[in-house]
Design a protein around this motif. Sequence first.
Motif, PDB file in Angstrom:
ATOM      1  N   HIS A 172      73.390 -66.223 -65.571  1.00 27.92           N
ATOM      2  CA  HIS A 172      74.683 -66.278 -66.250  1.00 27.92           C
ATOM      3  C   HIS A 172      75.039 -64.929 -66.866  1.00 27.92           C
ATOM      4  O   HIS A 172      76.131 -64.419 -66.657  1.00 27.92           O
ATOM      5  N   TYR A 173      74.100 -64.360 -67.614  1.00 29.17           N
ATOM      6  CA  TYR A 173      74.363 -63.090 -68.306  1.00 29.17           C
ATOM      7  C   TYR A 173      73.950 -61.866 -67.501  1.00 29.17           C
ATOM      8  O   TYR A 173      74.194 -60.748 -67.927  1.00 29.17           O
ATOM      9  N   ARG A 174      73.283 -62.082 -66.374  1.00 22.27           N
ATOM     10  CA  ARG A 174      72.877 -61.016 -65.453  1.00 22.27           C
ATOM     11  C   ARG A 174      71.954 -59.980 -66.093  1.00 22.27           C
ATOM     12  O   ARG A 174      72.051 -58.786 -65.836  1.00 22.27           O
ATOM     13  N   VAL A 175      71.043 -60.446 -66.915  1.00 21.67           N
ATOM     14  CA  VAL A 175      70.039 -59.575 -67.525  1.00 21.67           C
ATOM     15  C   VAL A 175      68.879 -59.471 -66.541  1.00 21.67           C
ATOM     16  O   VAL A 175      68.393 -60.488 -66.033  1.00 21.67           O
ATOM     17  N   SER A 176      68.444 -58.261 -66.260  1.00 20.67           N
ATOM     18  CA  SER A 176      67.362 -58.080 -65.291  1.00 20.67           C
ATOM     19  C   SER A 176      66.045 -58.624 -65.848  1.00 20.67           C
ATOM     20  O   SER A 176      65.839 -58.670 -67.064  1.00 20.67           O
ATOM     21  N   LEU A 177      65.168 -58.996 -64.940  1.00 17.22           N
ATOM     22  CA  LEU A 177      63.863 -59.509 -65.361  1.00 17.22           C
ATOM     23  C   LEU A 177      63.059 -58.433 -66.076  1.00 17.22           C
ATOM     24  O   LEU A 177      62.310 -58.726 -67.006  1.00 17.22           O
ATOM     25  N   ARG A 178      63.231 -57.209 -65.655  1.00 19.99           N
ATOM     26  CA  ARG A 178      62.508 -56.111 -66.296  1.00 19.99           C
ATOM     27  C   ARG A 178      62.959 -55.932 -67.751  1.00 19.99           C
ATOM     28  O   ARG A 178      62.132 -55.755 -68.648  1.00 19.99           O
TER      29      ARG A 178
END
Length: 127
Positions: A76-82
């Motif tokens: 939803h917020y497109r925050v990377s896993l890293r």
Amino acid sequence: MRDIKLLLEAWGGWAATDHSGVSYSHIAAGFRGLITSPPATRPICSDPDGMILDACISRLKKYHPDEHRLLVAHYHYRVSLRALARRLHCADGTLRKQLQTAEGFIEGMLCAMDSRLEFEKRCELSD
């Protein structure tokens, strides 16, 4: 075989629109400062598909709240896993496994419902 990552990406685009009727907090579970401005284009599923996927994701929250927060932050917020791994002080491989668990849960829910989403049909036609 459905592409669950593409479906969840489309759900994230749908949930991010104002007309979805679903609201998620703009500051997701302590991830303040990680959320960047939304990209110009993003796949969006239809309202019926979005509601079906959102129901599955709500069920995920009931049984796996940590995976739910991770899935919402990533799709939803497109925050990377890293970036999430840095914020949570853990390895990104750990988060990948949790995200795979969440994706598998959603795919299992869709299979149990025996539903074929419009977005999947559109993707097949475009191939």
